[in-house]
Design a protein around this motif. Sequence first.
Motif, PDB file in Angstrom:
ATOM      1  N   MET A   1       0.857  -1.196   0.000  1.00  0.00           N
ATOM      2  CA  MET A   1       0.000   0.000   0.000  1.00  0.00           C
ATOM      3  C   MET A   1       0.888   1.239   0.000  1.00  0.00           C
ATOM      4  SD  MET A   1      -2.865   1.258   2.732  1.00  0.00           S
ATOM      5  CE  MET A   1      -3.929  -0.109   2.331  1.00  0.00           C
ATOM      6  N   THR A   2       0.533   2.223  -0.825  1.00  0.00           N
ATOM      7  CA  THR A   2       1.326   3.438  -0.910  1.00  0.00           C
ATOM      8  C   THR A   2       0.843   4.456   0.098  1.00  0.00           C
ATOM      9  OG1 THR A   2      -0.130   4.393  -2.564  1.00  0.00           O
ATOM     10  CG2 THR A   2       1.698   3.053  -3.369  1.00  0.00           C
ATOM     11  N   GLU A   3       1.761   5.365   0.466  1.00  0.00           N
ATOM     12  CA  GLU A   3       1.404   6.453   1.366  1.00  0.00           C
ATOM     13  C   GLU A   3       1.269   7.729   0.576  1.00  0.00           C
ATOM     14  OE1 GLU A   3       5.739   7.937   2.905  1.00  0.00           O
ATOM     15  OE2 GLU A   3       4.907   6.142   3.836  1.00  0.00           O
ATOM     16  N   MET A   4       0.544   8.692   1.087  1.00  0.00           N
ATOM     17  CA  MET A   4       0.323   9.942   0.374  1.00  0.00           C
ATOM     18  C   MET A   4       1.606  10.755   0.319  1.00  0.00           C
ATOM     19  SD  MET A   4      -2.700   9.821  -0.675  1.00  0.00           S
ATOM     20  CE  MET A   4      -2.893  11.511  -1.207  1.00  0.00           C
ATOM     21  N   GLN A   5       1.835  11.402  -0.817  1.00  0.00           N
ATOM     22  CA  GLN A   5       3.017  12.225  -0.997  1.00  0.00           C
ATOM     23  C   GLN A   5       2.854  13.528  -0.227  1.00  0.00           C
ATOM     24  OE1 GLN A   5       6.009  12.577  -1.357  1.00  0.00           O
ATOM     25  NE2 GLN A   5       6.495  12.573  -3.523  1.00  0.00           N
ATOM     26  N   VAL A   6       3.839  13.823   0.620  1.00  0.00           N
ATOM     27  CA  VAL A   6       3.779  15.031   1.430  1.00  0.00           C
ATOM     28  C   VAL A   6       4.543  16.169   0.760  1.00  0.00           C
ATOM     29  CG1 VAL A   6       4.333  16.019   3.681  1.00  0.00           C
ATOM     30  CG2 VAL A   6       3.533  13.655   3.527  1.00  0.00           C
ATOM     31  N   ASN A   7       5.641  15.849   0.077  1.00  0.00           N
ATOM     32  CA  ASN A   7       6.483  16.876  -0.522  1.00  0.00           C
ATOM     33  C   ASN A   7       5.745  17.605  -1.643  1.00  0.00           C
ATOM     34  OD1 ASN A   7       8.582  16.024   1.122  1.00  0.00           O
ATOM     35  ND2 ASN A   7       9.285  14.534  -0.360  1.00  0.00           N
ATOM     36  N   PRO A   8       5.961  18.924  -1.768  1.00  0.00           N
ATOM     37  CA  PRO A   8       5.295  19.684  -2.827  1.00  0.00           C
ATOM     38  C   PRO A   8       5.900  19.415  -4.196  1.00  0.00           C
ATOM     39  CG  PRO A   8       6.775  21.105  -1.595  1.00  0.00           C
ATOM     40  CD  PRO A   8       6.782  19.782  -0.891  1.00  0.00           C
ATOM     41  N   TRP A 177      14.345   3.372  -5.413  1.00  0.00           N
ATOM     42  CA  TRP A 177      13.737   4.262  -4.423  1.00  0.00           C
ATOM     43  C   TRP A 177      13.683   3.526  -3.092  1.00  0.00           C
ATOM     44  CZ3 TRP A 177      11.253   1.431  -8.033  1.00  0.00           C
ATOM     45  CH2 TRP A 177      10.234   0.571  -7.598  1.00  0.00           C
ATOM     46  N   PRO A 178      13.625   4.244  -1.966  1.00  0.00           N
ATOM     47  CA  PRO A 178      13.523   3.586  -0.657  1.00  0.00           C
ATOM     48  C   PRO A 178      12.238   2.770  -0.558  1.00  0.00           C
ATOM     49  CG  PRO A 178      14.165   5.881  -0.407  1.00  0.00           C
ATOM     50  CD  PRO A 178      13.760   5.709  -1.836  1.00  0.00           C
ATOM     51  N   GLU A 179      12.358   1.530  -0.175  1.00  0.00           N
ATOM     52  CA  GLU A 179      11.202   0.636  -0.142  1.00  0.00           C
ATOM     53  C   GLU A 179      10.122   1.118   0.810  1.00  0.00           C
ATOM     54  OE1 GLU A 179      10.312  -4.173   0.276  1.00  0.00           O
ATOM     55  OE2 GLU A 179      12.303  -3.371   0.647  1.00  0.00           O
ATOM     56  N   ASP A 180      10.509   1.750   1.916  1.00  0.00           N
ATOM     57  CA  ASP A 180       9.522   2.205   2.893  1.00  0.00           C
ATOM     58  C   ASP A 180       8.957   3.580   2.554  1.00  0.00           C
ATOM     59  OD1 ASP A 180      11.808   3.631   3.355  1.00  0.00           O
ATOM     60  OD2 ASP A 180      11.803   3.376   5.533  1.00  0.00           O
ATOM     61  N   ARG A 181       9.328   4.132   1.394  1.00  0.00           N
ATOM     62  CA  ARG A 181       8.795   5.429   0.975  1.00  0.00           C
ATOM     63  C   ARG A 181       8.275   5.337  -0.470  1.00  0.00           C
ATOM     64  NH1 ARG A 181      13.431   7.223   3.710  1.00  0.00           N
ATOM     65  NH2 ARG A 181      14.516   7.836   1.812  1.00  0.00           N
TER      66      ARG A 181
END
Length: 264
Positions: A1-8, A177-181
């Motif tokens: 499951m992916t997490e929402m992108q916080v960076n602009p 890419w980092p697996e946890d991100r």
Amino acid sequence: MTEMQVNPSFRLAYVPGVTPGKWVRVWSERLPDVPLDLLAVPAGDGEGTLREGTADAGLVRLPVDRDVLSAIPLYTETTVVVFPKDHWLAAAEEVALGDLAEEVVFHPLDDSLGWPAGLPGRPAIERPASTADAVELVAANVGVLLVPQSLARLHHRKDLTFRPVAEAPQSQVGLAWPEDRTTDLVEEFIGIVRGRTVNSSRGRGAQPAAEPRKAAPPRKSQPQKGGQQKAGQHKGGQPKGRPKPAAGGRGAAAAKRGKPKRRS
């Protein structure tokens, strides 16, 4: 499951020899509201940049530590040997590793080929700090250099040329890419490098599917040319209800009799 992108914005690292331009153009078309920041890093710093979180993803040379990073192989490069234009190797279209047995072969500290069976030729007195430094030594006619073809083009000089080398190790470029991100924007970039269309992408750039067209209503039958058929009449022109004369009836008998004979 992916997490929402916080960076602009989305930060993409890339190592020397890799050209991310075609993927950046697709990104700007699909996500014009999310800037993509490019971060050029030295060949040996691609993995460290991702571990530290300085970039969201990176176009790096494989292998990488798969316990920490996820990676998708993209393509494998041809290995070439770089030498002065007036070198005797210039007469060949392709060079074999055995042809380099008597040559000084530089092994820069940022080498990306690995050489599990050992470097061919004679070793230099010391290893150059970088591929760029090794190219300068080749231009001074001190030795030759084996690199991925993209690096030979990156460090191109008018007095140098290169040829492909058979049976040499090859460098593989991949997206890591980092697996946890694994964010939504990372998924979007994965779709771009894999060639997914807008509607097949998993990321936020995907467009909603178009509604199916409604079927057109059936057309009403039109009257045939010549007007409507008269009431009480068949297609053949006979009045409805009047039977046709039977074969062998009075009409047929009259036809058989023909003209009456004159009396004498």
